[in-house]
Design an enzyme around this catalytic site. Structure first.
Site, PDB file in Angstrom:
ATOM      1  N   GLU A 161      -2.192  -6.592  -5.393  1.00 15.38           N
ATOM      2  CA  GLU A 161      -3.006  -5.514  -5.959  1.00 15.38           C
ATOM      3  C   GLU A 161      -2.219  -4.794  -7.056  1.00 15.38           C
ATOM      4  OE1 GLU A 161      -4.156  -2.111  -3.502  1.00 15.38           O
ATOM      5  OE2 GLU A 161      -6.214  -2.563  -4.041  1.00 15.38           O
TER       6      GLU A 161
ATOM      7  N   GLU B  21      -6.001   2.609   5.062  1.00 15.82           N
ATOM      8  CA  GLU B  21      -4.863   2.485   4.150  1.00 15.82           C
ATOM      9  C   GLU B  21      -4.361   3.848   3.677  1.00 15.82           C
ATOM     10  OE1 GLU B  21      -5.624   1.407   0.034  1.00 15.82           O
ATOM     11  OE2 GLU B  21      -3.917   0.036   0.079  1.00 15.82           O
TER      12      GLU B  21
HETATM   13  O1  LIG Z   1      -4.375   0.728  -2.970  1.00 16.13           O
HETATM   14  C1  LIG Z   1      -5.520   0.875  -3.474  1.00 16.13           C
HETATM   15  O2  LIG Z   1      -5.776   1.611  -4.434  1.00 16.13           O
HETATM   16  C2  LIG Z   1      -6.648   0.037  -2.893  1.00 16.13           C
HETATM   17  O3  LIG Z   1      -6.126  -0.800  -1.885  1.00 16.13           O
HETATM   18  C3  LIG Z   1      -7.816   0.793  -2.381  1.00 16.13           C
HETATM   19  O4  LIG Z   1      -8.515   0.294  -1.518  1.00 16.13           O
HETATM   20  C4  LIG Z   1      -8.205   2.137  -2.926  1.00 16.13           C
HETATM   21  O5  LIG Z   1      -8.408   2.059  -4.297  1.00 16.13           O
HETATM   22 MG   LIG Z   2      -4.068  -0.888  -1.763  1.00 19.10          MG
END
Ligand SMILES: O=C(O)[C@@H](O)C(=O)CO
Ligand SMILES: [Mg+2]
Length: 258
Positions: free
Chosen positions: A240, A143
């Site tokens: 999220e 990510e």
């Molecule tokens: O975007 C985010 O913060 C979370 O998906 C992660 O995995 C890291 O904190």
């Molecule tokens: Mg995230």
């Protein structure tokens, strides 16, 4: 309409973590994600899922010493053995919880170590982790995270994440497209989503700049949700975000059947 998973690390924070499963189910969710489950007994987590008829769609590998400022181990030269142990621990949890995908955080580039050296370490560790997870049919997510929230974090752009994914060529290595980060770093969300859909294994949402419910701020989420449907995205969308107030009071943006 896409399938939405409640993020139990950020949502339903009115109650302790283990009570958030019931709260999410009561709110109509059938799936949940969270960051780090390791402070909870895995069998207890499995009971929380089964008792509330929930599936876990994602959690993270251990990030190193979070309180000391570490944000992942994968890109840290000299920490390879610790990284391998983190993969083994995450696998233990994922196999019990039935989790089909795990997110591996890259880490903050340490002072005195070059970014190319960290990137080389990262690619070797990601390849190892994808191979290990692949034996159990589990996908690995990488990510990109924006540098405002995580200064010095190794992976910031969707383009670089997809380049790494393609270079390593592991079928179970996918990009986690968090629209919150992607908007801050590069924008161009709908084109990036459309052009890279096959390489995207998970999506997350929050408003920009406040990281609250996706019904405010500069991202047009109704447009993106319709695009996900049009593109035939079959994955999950992780909520999220930090609720502005009581979590349940902020769910008006959700379709009736999540
Ligand atoms: O975007 C985010 O913060 C979370 O998906 C992660 O995995 C890291 O904190
Ligand atoms: Mg995230």
């Amino acid at each position: 309409m896409p399938k939405f998973a409640a993020n139990l690390t950020m949502m339903f924070n009115e109650v302790p973590f283990l009570q958030r499963f019931a709260a999410a189910a009561k709110a109509g969710f059938t799936a949940v994600e969270f960051l780090f489950p390791y402070e909870s007994d895995v069998q207890q987590l499995a009971r929380c899922l089964s008792e509330n008829h929930l599936q876990n769609v994602l959690f993270n590998l251990p990030p190193g010493d979070w309180l000391a400022g570490e944000r992942g181990l994968a890109a840290l030269p000299g920490r390879e053995e610790e990284f391998k142990a983190s993969v083994a621990l995450a696998l233990e949890y994922a196999r019990v919880l039935g989790t089909p995908r795990l997110h591996v955080m890259a880490g903050i580039v340490p002072d005195g170590i070059s970014r190319p050296h960290c990137l080389e370490t990262y690619c070797k560790n990601i390849d190892y982790a994808a191979k290990e997870l692949g034996q159990y049919g589990i996908d690995l997510m990488i990510e990109p995270i924006n540098p405002r929230d995580m200064p010095g974090y190794l992976l910031n752009s969707q383009a670089e994440a997809h380049a790494i994914r393609k270079m390593l060529g592991r079928d179970n290595l996918k990009v986690q497209m968090d629209f919150y980060h992607a908007q801050i770093v590069e924008g161009d969300l709908s084109t990036s989503l459309t052009n890279n859909l096959d390489g995207i294994g998970h999506i997350q949402i929050a408003s920009v700049p406040a990281r609250n419910e996706p019904d405010d701020g500069e991202i047009n989420y109704p447009y993106l949700f319709a695009l996900l449907d049009k593109l035939g995205y079959q994955g999950w969308v992780g909520c999220e975000y930090r609720p502005r107030g009581k979590t349940e009071d902020g769910l008006g943006w959700l379709p009736k059947s999540v």
